[in-house]
Design a protein around this motif. Structure first.
Motif, mmCIF file in Angstrom:
data_model
loop_
_atom_site.group_PDB
_atom_site.id
_atom_site.type_symbol
_atom_site.label_atom_id
_atom_site.label_comp_id
_atom_site.label_asym_id
_atom_site.label_seq_id
_atom_site.Cartn_x
_atom_site.Cartn_y
_atom_site.Cartn_z
ATOM 1 N N PHE A 118 0.853 -1.184 0.000
ATOM 2 C CA PHE A 118 0.000 0.000 0.000
ATOM 3 C C PHE A 118 0.894 1.240 0.000
ATOM 4 N N ALA A 119 1.355 1.617 -1.183
ATOM 5 C CA ALA A 119 2.300 2.736 -1.334
ATOM 6 C C ALA A 119 1.532 4.048 -1.449
ATOM 7 N N TYR A 120 0.835 4.411 -0.377
ATOM 8 C CA TYR A 120 -0.092 5.537 -0.421
ATOM 9 C C TYR A 120 0.495 6.806 0.183
ATOM 10 N N SER A 121 1.433 6.675 1.102
ATOM 11 C CA SER A 121 2.052 7.878 1.663
ATOM 12 C C SER A 121 2.848 8.583 0.569
ATOM 13 N N THR A 122 3.174 9.848 0.808
ATOM 14 C CA THR A 122 3.898 10.637 -0.198
ATOM 15 C C THR A 122 5.208 9.970 -0.582
ATOM 16 N N GLY A 123 5.975 9.552 0.417
ATOM 17 C CA GLY A 123 7.265 8.936 0.144
ATOM 18 C C GLY A 123 7.146 7.609 -0.571
ATOM 19 N N ALA A 124 6.201 6.785 -0.134
ATOM 20 C CA ALA A 124 6.023 5.470 -0.757
ATOM 21 C C ALA A 124 5.575 5.610 -2.203
ATOM 22 N N TYR A 125 4.648 6.517 -2.460
ATOM 23 C CA TYR A 125 4.146 6.723 -3.825
ATOM 24 C C TYR A 125 5.264 7.219 -4.741
ATOM 25 N N LYS A 126 6.038 8.186 -4.276
ATOM 26 C CA LYS A 126 7.140 8.719 -5.075
ATOM 27 C C LYS A 126 8.199 7.650 -5.328
ATOM 28 N N SER A 127 8.424 6.797 -4.348
ATOM 29 C CA SER A 127 9.474 5.788 -4.479
ATOM 30 C C SER A 127 9.137 4.735 -5.529
ATOM 31 N N LYS A 128 7.834 4.496 -5.763
ATOM 32 C CA LYS A 128 7.428 3.487 -6.739
ATOM 33 C C LYS A 128 7.512 4.006 -8.177
ATOM 34 N N GLY A 129 7.140 5.261 -8.368
ATOM 35 C CA GLY A 129 7.239 5.851 -9.698
ATOM 36 C C GLY A 129 6.232 5.313 -10.697
ATOM 37 N N VAL A 130 5.063 4.865 -10.239
ATOM 38 C CA VAL A 130 4.064 4.327 -11.163
ATOM 39 C C VAL A 130 3.396 5.460 -11.939
ATOM 40 N N LYS A 131 2.978 5.139 -13.165
ATOM 41 C CA LYS A 131 2.363 6.158 -14.011
ATOM 42 C C LYS A 131 0.853 6.088 -13.894
ATOM 43 N N ARG A 132 0.380 6.426 -12.712
ATOM 44 C CA ARG A 132 -1.055 6.488 -12.446
ATOM 45 C C ARG A 132 -1.258 7.242 -11.138
ATOM 46 N N PRO A 133 -2.480 7.706 -10.853
ATOM 47 C CA PRO A 133 -2.716 8.527 -9.668
ATOM 48 C C PRO A 133 -2.482 7.776 -8.359
ATOM 49 N N ARG A 134 -2.056 8.523 -7.352
ATOM 50 C CA ARG A 134 -1.822 7.941 -6.032
ATOM 51 C C ARG A 134 -3.094 7.314 -5.473
ATOM 52 N N GLU A 135 -4.258 7.900 -5.767
ATOM 53 C CA GLU A 135 -5.514 7.396 -5.234
ATOM 54 C C GLU A 135 -5.827 5.981 -5.709
ATOM 55 N N ASP A 136 -5.173 5.532 -6.781
ATOM 56 C CA ASP A 136 -5.408 4.167 -7.263
ATOM 57 C C ASP A 136 -5.000 3.131 -6.221
ATOM 58 N N TYR A 137 -4.019 3.467 -5.380
ATOM 59 C CA TYR A 137 -3.621 2.527 -4.329
ATOM 60 C C TYR A 137 -4.780 2.282 -3.364
ATOM 61 N N LEU A 138 -5.541 3.322 -3.073
ATOM 62 C CA LEU A 138 -6.684 3.175 -2.187
ATOM 63 C C LEU A 138 -7.820 2.436 -2.890
ATOM 64 N N LYS A 139 -8.069 2.772 -4.156
ATOM 65 C CA LYS A 139 -9.134 2.095 -4.906
ATOM 66 C C LYS A 139 -8.876 0.592 -4.999
ATOM 67 N N VAL A 140 -7.621 0.206 -5.278
ATOM 68 C CA VAL A 140 -7.305 -1.218 -5.390
ATOM 69 C C VAL A 140 -7.444 -1.908 -4.044
ATOM 70 N N LEU A 141 -7.060 -1.231 -2.967
ATOM 71 C CA LEU A 141 -7.262 -1.814 -1.631
ATOM 72 C C LEU A 141 -8.742 -2.087 -1.394
ATOM 73 N N GLU A 142 -9.584 -1.136 -1.749
ATOM 74 C CA GLU A 142 -11.027 -1.313 -1.579
ATOM 75 C C GLU A 142 -11.530 -2.488 -2.413
ATOM 76 N N ASP A 143 -11.063 -2.603 -3.658
ATOM 77 C CA ASP A 143 -11.484 -3.715 -4.511
ATOM 78 C C ASP A 143 -11.005 -5.050 -3.957
ATOM 79 N N LEU A 144 -9.797 -5.085 -3.440
ATOM 80 C CA LEU A 144 -9.278 -6.327 -2.859
ATOM 81 C C LEU A 144 -10.120 -6.756 -1.670
ATOM 82 N N VAL A 145 -10.461 -5.811 -0.817
ATOM 83 C CA VAL A 145 -11.258 -6.125 0.373
ATOM 84 C C VAL A 145 -12.668 -6.560 -0.014
#
Length: 285
Positions: A118-145
């Protein structure tokens, strides 16, 4: 009960992408997947599972590199994983990244556990470098649950330089609000050959304070994952055991195992209790 978890003879780690990854994470740069067994096609994955199962392996962490959108290409492997599960009764733990809902739903009858970074914090999101919005990490968590496998274990990285304690506390509260089966805490290792190599290991007192918050918010459903710097490992492991703030420790320091007589299991620290009997560590096997 606090237990230690080591991957030895009953569990194995497989990479669907060999040693390649499209991301260039701040603390990994594909270095951590190079040690995994490679299974780059569905046919090779089935062959590898069959070979290892014949040698006594009962569970598999299916991982590998991600594409630029932060996704593990697991979808095309699900049919052979389903076949292996039916024929051999093996357990699958998947490190999937940011999958779409359709794939998440397809995993329900194949995958037992999801280790979700769950790379949702500022540092974690920046460290991953994915080409999509940070909020997608939360959306995927919701879908997984809501739509995914029964056991979803969010993984939170501590020790990234852009993350304040206040932001990490907010992220821990956010994750805990989804009532996960377990929250797994990782501590960044300054890794040679990556930009993180110049960092100092996280202060133990800071790490303990954040883990204690997770413990309090989840009723004790917390674990200490396999990534943590060796410089702080013995002290951190000893303190989490003394304080009783985790249920599980991956690769516990050998002195802590001996000091506290920790029971050991041969598998990922995300293994649900219903499977632990099958994965007791056997030193002589």
């Amino acid at each position: 009960m606090i237990g230690g978890f080591v991957i030895d003879r009953k569990f194995s780690v497989l990479s669907l992408t060999g040693g390649s990854c499209s991301l260039n994470c701040f603390y990994c740069s594909a270095k951590y997947i190079k040690s995994m067994l490679s299974a780059p096609t569905p046919e090779e994955l089935y062959k590898e599972i069959s070979r290892l199962h014949a040698r006594g392996v009962k569970g598999f962490l299916v991982s590998g590199g991600f594409n630029e959108r932060g996704e593990l290409p697991v979808k095309k492997y699900l049919p052979v994983m389903r076949k292996a599960k039916k024929e051999m009764g093996v357990i699958f733990n998947v490190h999937p990244g940011l999958l779409d809902r359709e794939t998440i739903e397809e995993m329900r009858d194949v995958v037992d556990i999801v280790d979700y970074e769950f790379a949702y914090s500022t540092g974690a999101y920046k460290s991953k470098g994915v080409k999509r919005p940070r909020e997608d990490y939360l959306k995927v968590l919701e879908d997984l649950v809501d739509y995914g496998p029964k056991y979803v274990v969010p993984h939170l990285m501590l020790g990234l330089p852009s993350d304040s304690d206040e932001e990490l506390e907010d992220v821990i509260r956010l994750v805990a609000s989804y009532n996960p089966y377990l929250i797994n805490f990782l501590v960044l290792i300054p890794t040679p050959g990556t930009p993180s190599r110049l960092l100092k290991p996280m202060d133990v007192v800071r790490a303990l304070r954040l883990i204690e918050l997770g413990h309090a918010l989840t009723g004790g459903r917390t674990s200490l994952g396999c990534m943590r710097p060796y410089q702080i490992k013995e002290e951190l492991d000893r303190e989490v055991v003394k304080r009783g703030i985790v249920q599980r420790i991956a690769n516990p320091h050998h002195k802590v195992v001996k000091e506290f007589n920790l029971p050991l299991y041969d598998g990922c620290c995300s293994l649900p209790e219903e499977y632990l009997g099958e994965f007791k560590y056997e030193a002589d096997n």
